[in-house]
Design a protein around this motif. Structure first.
Motif, PDB file in Angstrom:
ATOM      1  N   PRO A  27       0.659  -1.305   0.055  1.00  0.00           N
ATOM      2  CA  PRO A  27       0.076  -0.071   0.223  1.00  0.00           C
ATOM      3  C   PRO A  27       0.766   1.259   0.083  1.00  0.00           C
ATOM      4  CG  PRO A  27      -0.865  -1.527   1.519  1.00  0.00           C
ATOM      5  CD  PRO A  27       0.468  -2.128   1.329  1.00  0.00           C
ATOM      6  N   ALA A  28       1.984   1.395   0.723  1.00  0.00           N
ATOM      7  CA  ALA A  28       2.928   2.449   0.623  1.00  0.00           C
ATOM      8  C   ALA A  28       3.238   2.791  -0.797  1.00  0.00           C
ATOM      9  CB  ALA A  28       3.955   2.230   1.695  1.00  0.00           C
ATOM     10  N   ARG A  29       3.578   1.974  -1.464  1.00  0.00           N
ATOM     11  CA  ARG A  29       4.012   1.961  -2.802  1.00  0.00           C
ATOM     12  C   ARG A  29       2.859   2.463  -3.717  1.00  0.00           C
ATOM     13  NH1 ARG A  29       8.008  -1.788  -6.164  1.00  0.00           N
ATOM     14  NH2 ARG A  29       9.374  -0.462  -4.676  1.00  0.00           N
ATOM     15  N   VAL A  30       1.809   2.204  -3.606  1.00  0.00           N
ATOM     16  CA  VAL A  30       0.488   2.599  -4.279  1.00  0.00           C
ATOM     17  C   VAL A  30       0.347   4.156  -3.703  1.00  0.00           C
ATOM     18  CG1 VAL A  30      -2.036   2.297  -4.769  1.00  0.00           C
ATOM     19  CG2 VAL A  30      -0.299   0.452  -4.692  1.00  0.00           C
ATOM     20  N   ARG A  31       0.374   4.546  -2.510  1.00  0.00           N
ATOM     21  CA  ARG A  31       0.047   5.678  -2.038  1.00  0.00           C
ATOM     22  C   ARG A  31       1.223   7.109  -2.486  1.00  0.00           C
ATOM     23  NH1 ARG A  31      -2.264   3.076   2.399  1.00  0.00           N
ATOM     24  NH2 ARG A  31      -0.302   2.837   3.530  1.00  0.00           N
ATOM     25  N   ALA A  32       2.484   6.205  -2.541  1.00  0.00           N
ATOM     26  CA  ALA A  32       3.308   7.121  -3.376  1.00  0.00           C
ATOM     27  C   ALA A  32       3.423   7.485  -4.733  1.00  0.00           C
ATOM     28  CB  ALA A  32       4.823   6.517  -3.135  1.00  0.00           C
ATOM     29  N   PHE A  33       2.294   6.540  -5.466  1.00  0.00           N
ATOM     30  CA  PHE A  33       2.298   6.789  -6.983  1.00  0.00           C
ATOM     31  C   PHE A  33       1.172   8.214  -6.875  1.00  0.00           C
ATOM     32  CE2 PHE A  33      -0.594   6.035 -10.118  1.00  0.00           C
ATOM     33  CZ  PHE A  33      -0.059   6.444 -11.125  1.00  0.00           C
ATOM     34  N   LEU A  34       0.260   7.721  -6.051  1.00  0.00           N
ATOM     35  CA  LEU A  34      -0.776   8.814  -5.843  1.00  0.00           C
ATOM     36  C   LEU A  34      -0.537  10.341  -5.355  1.00  0.00           C
ATOM     37  CD1 LEU A  34      -3.541   6.417  -4.722  1.00  0.00           C
ATOM     38  CD2 LEU A  34      -3.250   7.167  -6.812  1.00  0.00           C
ATOM     39  N   ASP A  35       0.833  10.385  -4.781  1.00  0.00           N
ATOM     40  CA  ASP A  35       1.242  11.389  -4.160  1.00  0.00           C
ATOM     41  C   ASP A  35       2.081  12.222  -5.261  1.00  0.00           C
ATOM     42  OD1 ASP A  35       2.080  13.585  -2.330  1.00  0.00           O
ATOM     43  OD2 ASP A  35       3.347  12.261  -1.306  1.00  0.00           O
ATOM     44  N   VAL A  36       1.440  12.908  -6.174  1.00  0.00           N
ATOM     45  CA  VAL A  36       2.319  13.659  -7.498  1.00  0.00           C
ATOM     46  C   VAL A  36       2.885  14.843  -6.813  1.00  0.00           C
ATOM     47  CG1 VAL A  36       0.743  12.443  -9.157  1.00  0.00           C
ATOM     48  CG2 VAL A  36      -0.001  14.521  -8.217  1.00  0.00           C
ATOM     49  N   GLY A  37       2.420  15.308  -5.572  1.00  0.00           N
ATOM     50  CA  GLY A  37       2.975  16.616  -4.974  1.00  0.00           C
ATOM     51  C   GLY A  37       3.867  16.304  -4.423  1.00  0.00           C
ATOM     52  N   GLY A  38       4.290  15.107  -3.917  1.00  0.00           N
ATOM     53  CA  GLY A  38       5.513  14.953  -2.724  1.00  0.00           C
ATOM     54  C   GLY A  38       6.335  13.891  -3.375  1.00  0.00           C
ATOM     55  N   ALA A  39       6.547  12.688  -2.686  1.00  0.00           N
ATOM     56  CA  ALA A  39       7.696  11.803  -2.950  1.00  0.00           C
ATOM     57  C   ALA A  39       7.063  10.781  -4.073  1.00  0.00           C
ATOM     58  CB  ALA A  39       8.348  11.113  -1.590  1.00  0.00           C
ATOM     59  N   TRP A  40       6.909  11.255  -5.097  1.00  0.00           N
ATOM     60  CA  TRP A  40       6.137  10.525  -6.244  1.00  0.00           C
ATOM     61  C   TRP A  40       6.820   9.420  -6.627  1.00  0.00           C
ATOM     62  CZ3 TRP A  40       6.408  10.166 -11.868  1.00  0.00           C
ATOM     63  CH2 TRP A  40       5.366   9.435 -12.467  1.00  0.00           C
ATOM     64  N   ASP A  41       6.255   7.989  -6.544  1.00  0.00           N
ATOM     65  CA  ASP A  41       6.807   6.789  -7.094  1.00  0.00           C
ATOM     66  C   ASP A  41       6.355   6.340  -8.302  1.00  0.00           C
ATOM     67  OD1 ASP A  41       7.866   4.256  -7.574  1.00  0.00           O
ATOM     68  OD2 ASP A  41       7.228   3.405  -5.507  1.00  0.00           O
ATOM     69  N   PRO A  42       6.883   6.351  -9.639  1.00  0.00           N
ATOM     70  CA  PRO A  42       6.412   6.051 -10.814  1.00  0.00           C
ATOM     71  C   PRO A  42       6.116   4.491 -10.972  1.00  0.00           C
ATOM     72  CG  PRO A  42       8.676   6.684 -11.233  1.00  0.00           C
ATOM     73  CD  PRO A  42       8.230   7.002  -9.634  1.00  0.00           C
ATOM     74  N   THR A  43       6.329   3.785 -10.191  1.00  0.00           N
ATOM     75  CA  THR A  43       6.259   2.337 -10.245  1.00  0.00           C
ATOM     76  C   THR A  43       5.115   1.876 -10.874  1.00  0.00           C
ATOM     77  OG1 THR A  43       8.239   1.937  -8.576  1.00  0.00           O
ATOM     78  CG2 THR A  43       7.011   0.046  -9.273  1.00  0.00           C
ATOM     79  N   LEU A  44       4.028   2.280 -10.225  1.00  0.00           N
ATOM     80  CA  LEU A  44       2.883   1.684 -10.831  1.00  0.00           C
ATOM     81  C   LEU A  44       2.428   2.224 -12.375  1.00  0.00           C
ATOM     82  CD1 LEU A  44      -0.110   0.307 -10.226  1.00  0.00           C
ATOM     83  CD2 LEU A  44      -0.722   2.569  -9.194  1.00  0.00           C
ATOM     84  N   ALA A  45       2.769   3.278 -12.576  1.00  0.00           N
ATOM     85  CA  ALA A  45       2.737   3.946 -14.005  1.00  0.00           C
ATOM     86  C   ALA A  45       3.648   2.652 -14.992  1.00  0.00           C
ATOM     87  CB  ALA A  45       3.199   5.206 -14.247  1.00  0.00           C
ATOM     88  N   PHE A  46       4.702   2.166 -14.502  1.00  0.00           N
ATOM     89  CA  PHE A  46       5.422   1.320 -15.381  1.00  0.00           C
ATOM     90  C   PHE A  46       4.818  -0.144 -15.496  1.00  0.00           C
ATOM     91  CE2 PHE A  46       8.984   4.563 -14.432  1.00  0.00           C
ATOM     92  CZ  PHE A  46       9.420   4.744 -15.637  1.00  0.00           C
ATOM     93  N   VAL A  47       4.229  -0.505 -14.316  1.00  0.00           N
ATOM     94  CA  VAL A  47       3.462  -1.887 -14.196  1.00  0.00           C
ATOM     95  C   VAL A  47       2.166  -1.582 -15.118  1.00  0.00           C
ATOM     96  CG1 VAL A  47       2.112  -3.177 -12.733  1.00  0.00           C
ATOM     97  CG2 VAL A  47       4.225  -2.173 -11.848  1.00  0.00           C
ATOM     98  N   MET A  48       1.544  -0.382 -15.074  1.00  0.00           N
ATOM     99  CA  MET A  48       0.338  -0.359 -15.912  1.00  0.00           C
ATOM    100  C   MET A  48       0.647  -0.331 -17.442  1.00  0.00           C
ATOM    101  SD  MET A  48      -2.187   2.472 -14.238  1.00  0.00           S
ATOM    102  CE  MET A  48      -2.375   2.470 -12.291  1.00  0.00           C
ATOM    103  N   GLY A  49       1.791   0.441 -17.560  1.00  0.00           N
ATOM    104  CA  GLY A  49       2.446   0.460 -19.107  1.00  0.00           C
ATOM    105  C   GLY A  49       2.780  -0.860 -19.508  1.00  0.00           C
ATOM    106  N   GLY A  50       3.288  -1.712 -18.743  1.00  0.00           N
ATOM    107  CA  GLY A  50       3.901  -2.946 -19.348  1.00  0.00           C
ATOM    108  C   GLY A  50       2.705  -3.921 -19.323  1.00  0.00           C
ATOM    109  N   ALA A  51       1.553  -3.544 -18.913  1.00  0.00           N
ATOM    110  CA  ALA A  51       0.329  -4.423 -19.099  1.00  0.00           C
ATOM    111  C   ALA A  51      -0.399  -4.134 -20.177  1.00  0.00           C
ATOM    112  CB  ALA A  51      -0.520  -4.285 -17.591  1.00  0.00           C
TER     113      ALA A  51
END
Length: 153
Positions: A27-51
């Motif tokens: 959940p912390a990784r997903v919330r970090a993806f949704l936190d575009v104004g803070g410590a954004w983690d783009p991992t979920l975008a790559f997972v979605m793109g890879g799908a």
């Protein structure tokens, strides 16, 4: 156990393993993806793109088939108009996803790793499913006439 059940079980297992390997059950990784104004983690975008690429290939194959490999016919949902009920459901989904950092697939996959938080989420998810069934759809909602596969052809 029939072939359709075995294929469904294998597909679900592969999906859950992919979620676990990619870290999407954290959940912390997903919330970090949704936190575009803070410590954004783009991992979920790559997972979605890879799908997207395998899904494009799968739809290209499915559109050419008269019927599925392990079933007698395709069972796709009817296309329905965007209405207030859909928008409200999408908003609730997004709020829950942002608060919990989980959505249904990762929540079920998390049952083996972090069962207590996942069970709490799954209980809320089942409650949401029940509430959806209990709340009547407005009588003005029109049902779609074309399913997704026919529309794609």
């Amino acid at each position: 156990m029939n072939r359709q059940t075995l294929v469904s079980l294998a597909s679900g297992t592969l999906f859950g393993a992919g979620l676990a390997i990619s870290g999407m059950i954290d959940p912390a990784r997903v919330r970090a993806f949704l936190d575009v104004g803070g410590a954004w983690d783009p991992t979920l975008a790559f997972v979605m793109g890879g799908a997207i690429l395998p899904m494009i290939v799968a739809w290209a194959i499915v559109r050419r088939r008269a019927r599925p490999i392990v079933a007698t016919e395709f069972h796709l949902p009817a296309t329905r108009p965007i209405d207030g009920r859909l928008i409200a459901g999408a908003a609730l989904f997004g709020i829950g996803w942002g608060l919990a950092g989980l959505c249904p697939g990762p929540a079920i996959a998390s049952l083996g790793v972090a069962p207590i938080p996942a069970l709490i989420f799954c209980a809320g998810m089942v409650l949401g499913f029940a509430l959806f069934r209990l709340v009547p759809a407005p009588s003005s909602t029109r049902k779609g006439t074309r399913d997704g596969l026919q529309a794609a052809r």
